[in-house]
Design an enzyme around this catalytic site. Structure first.
Site, PDB file in Angstrom:
ATOM      1  N   LYS A  47     -58.741 -20.812 -56.533  1.00 31.12           N
ATOM      2  CA  LYS A  47     -58.920 -21.237 -55.138  1.00 31.12           C
ATOM      3  C   LYS A  47     -58.778 -20.035 -54.209  1.00 31.12           C
ATOM      4  CE  LYS A  47     -57.083 -24.788 -51.964  1.00 31.12           C
ATOM      5  NZ  LYS A  47     -56.079 -25.875 -51.808  1.00 31.12           N
TER       6      LYS A  47
ATOM      7  N   SER B 217     -57.891 -30.579 -50.522  1.00 28.93           N
ATOM      8  CA  SER B 217     -58.585 -29.393 -50.116  1.00 28.93           C
ATOM      9  C   SER B 217     -59.111 -28.537 -51.273  1.00 28.93           C
ATOM     10  CB  SER B 217     -57.647 -28.524 -49.269  1.00 28.93           C
ATOM     11  OG  SER B 217     -56.591 -28.023 -50.043  1.00 28.93           O
TER      12      SER B 217
ATOM     13  N   SER C 100     -53.756 -32.149 -52.247  1.00 26.51           N
ATOM     14  CA  SER C 100     -54.923 -31.276 -52.375  1.00 26.51           C
ATOM     15  C   SER C 100     -55.289 -30.843 -53.786  1.00 26.51           C
ATOM     16  CB  SER C 100     -54.742 -30.025 -51.519  1.00 26.51           C
ATOM     17  OG  SER C 100     -54.970 -30.303 -50.170  1.00 26.51           O
TER      18      SER C 100
END
Lengths: 95, 484
Positions: B76, B151, B175
């Site tokens: 990420k 997210s 997330s």
């Protein structure tokens, strides 16, 4: 409760984010619906409840106060939008 | 060997150790598939050519004692990577190249992992659909019209679309678990303090945790084993005895007591979610564990609490983006004007909204009514779990109140977007570990997840329960490579 445009302008100043009138109106609408939702918390009586600030139930560890990074000026300035090789440069703040 | 990208992490590790595959072959396969998958928009920054060089280097002098020997992994874009652009999916960090490495990614490279690239996410991890990213939304490999969740949406899409064998995400209110649920993958949010936050772009410091995302529970356990270390560089990192999560993984959960909280049966929850939960309960019983009805009375207060605590911490954390030391700057006629323009142009609308909420609840006259109140309710929410864990070893709930929704469907309605995290947020407020595993499909064929919540530091226990359930569920992800 209701958050008016004056309050939005005040928060905008505190958070250093400029908002024009159109954006302020949109934000007021959004924030009001979010705070209506948050208002649910007032149903709860919490007079005798201790606030929880951290779930990590440890005391902060102490460490020796030693310098570990030396001569990293170049690294620190590497990502700056404006610098003169020694300092960050910002718009003039003193006359 | 064909279908390299279909293999699990553990099987790739085994094949590399047994010299049936080279790191170069594996890396090349994932690079090629990633190249053909641009439509998903899963990557913000690709590092493919470096990855291939590193893979070759690994093959030239291999170390098969490492846990991730020559395994390519995309992460990420919230983890700082030394020398590789790290944006947090924001315009304000669009040109930021860290000069240091996050502890969690360093742990992966130390065990032989190779960086493939940086994955898309919601801006500063604020969102539940990956639609707040400055770099555009991500498409769900399940169906092109669906969000991958958020997210960690790019991370979830990359694992489910087989662009990376495993990945790491971050979870502040769901997330990792919500996108895992939306893409038919496994995602673990570890106990607060289990994985170092050093070098992770901060959102809400008392809630943020990094964690593994994978195709199956065993892979998830192996990656957790690698990333979870005590780190003096993070003052909230906790020094506890960490398990060898993969090595110690066991399907024997006989006699365990699993709690079912009645408050998670929320109004308007689709029938399919209730049925999925019931099936999960049956699987637990079939594994020889016991089901116990429990109550977490303050559940419905968790989201309002979260939407005070998280924005408050965010407004404080994001004060550092001022256009002076790094990142985007917009010129102004004086210093204040420069700050205000930089932040107004550099942050997207959801991030600005949350900074405003946070600033308001911390501002003079409102602090007690909102922030202090929320911290007190946070105590009540944590106490609910403490009480429940006197009766049970772990808790089973659905991961999300629905399957993945359509791109654009909830974009303009913040409250309906926030409600996505109704089952995941309480876990962050209490600092507990929780794992989402794929458990079935809805009528449209979209994946649905179940969440197992554990006691603090009981990652091994919830991984074991997930491992036992995974065998009974026999989930198969329905991916037809529509984007290729």
């Amino acid at each position: 409760m209701s958050i008016d445009l004056k309050t939005i302008k005040h928060i905008s100043k505190l958070s250093r984010i400029s908002v024009d009138d159109k954006k302020a109106e949109k934000l007021a609408g959004d924030l009001n619906s979010i705070f209506d939702f948050i208002e649910k918390l007032s149903e709860l009586k919490t007079d005798n409840v201790q606030p929880l600030t951290s779930v990590a139930e440890t005391t902060l560890k102490l460490r020796p106060d030693e310098i570990k990074s030396k001569n990293i000026r170049e690294q620190i300035l590497k990502n700056s939008p404006a610098d003169n090789e020694d300092f960050f440069v910002v718009p003039k703040v003193v006359e | 060997m064909s279908d390299i990208t279909k293999q699990s992490l553990n099987s790739l590790v085994k094949n590399i150790k047994e010299k049936k595959l080279s790191s170069y072959e594996v890396t090349k396969s994932f690079v090629e598939r990633s190249e053909k998958s641009k439509k998903l928009n899963a990557y913000i920054t690709e590092d493919f050519s470096n990855a291939l060089v590193k893979a070759k280097k690994f093959d030239d002098s291999p170390n098969f004692d490492l846990k991730l020997p020559g395994i390519p992994i995309a992460v990420k874009d919230l983890f700082c990577t030394n020398g590789i652009k790290t944006t947090a999916a924001s315009k304000i960090l669009n040109n930021f190249i860290p000069t240091y490495e996050s502890t969690v990614t360093q742990n992966i490279w130390d065990e032989g992992g190779i960086l493939l690239g940086k994955l898309n996410c919601d801006e500063f991890a604020m969102g539940s659909s990956n639609e707040t990213s400055y770099f555009g939304n991500v498409q769900n490999p399940i169906d092109e019209n669906l969000v991958p969740g958020g997210s960690s949406g790019g991370s979830a899409a990359a694992v489910s679309g087989q662009l990376t064998p495993v990945t790491i995400g971050t979870d502040t209110g769901g997330s990792i678990r919500q996108p895992a649920s939306f893409t038919g993958t496994v995602g673990l949010k570890p106990t607060y303090g289990s994985c170092s936050r050093y070098g992770i772009v901060a959102f809400a410091s008392s809630l943020d945790q990094a964690g593994p995302m994978a195709q199956n529970v065993e892979d998830c356990a192996l990656l957790q084993e690698v990333i979870s270390t005590y780190d003096p560089k993070d003052s909230t990192s906790i020094d506890f005895k960490r398990n060898q999560y993969r090595k110690e993984l066991s399907k024997n959960i006989k006699g365990k007591k699993i709690g079912i909280p009645k408050e998670y049966r929320v109004d308007g929850m689709p029938k399919e979610i209730e049925e999925l939960w019931q099936k999960g309960i049956q699987h637990i019983k079939n594994c020889g564990a016991e089901i116990v009805d429990i109550s977490l009375p303050h559940t419905s207060y968790a989201l309002p609490t979260y939407y005070i605590v998280a924005p408050a911490e965010a407004s404080s954390n994001l004060a550092r983006y001022d256009g002076v030391k790094y990142g985007f700057r917009s010129e102004g006629h004086n210093l204040i004007d420069m700050y205000e323009k930089t932040r107004s142009e550099g942050f997207g609308s959801e991030v600005q909204r949350r900074i405003m909420i946070g600033t308001y609840v911390l501002s003079s006259g409102y602090y007690d009514a909102y922030y202090l109140k929320a911290q007190k309710v946070r105590r009540l929410i944590k106490s609910d779990f403490d009480e429940a864990y006197k009766l049970v070893d772990a808790i089973l709930t659905p991961s999300t109140p629905s399957s993945a929704f359509k791109i654009g469907e909830k974009k303009d309605d913040p409250i309906s977007m926030y409600l996505n995290d109704i089952f995941t947020v309480p876990v962050n407020l209490a600092g507990l570990p929780a794992i989402s595993i794929p458990a079935g499909h809805d009528a449209k064929g979209y994946p649905l997840g179940l969440q197992i919540i554990g006691k603090a530091f009981a990652e091994q226990e919830i991984l074991d329960i997930a491992y036992a359930m995974e065998e009974k569920i026999e989930f198969k992800n329905k991916i037809n490579d529509w984007w290729m």
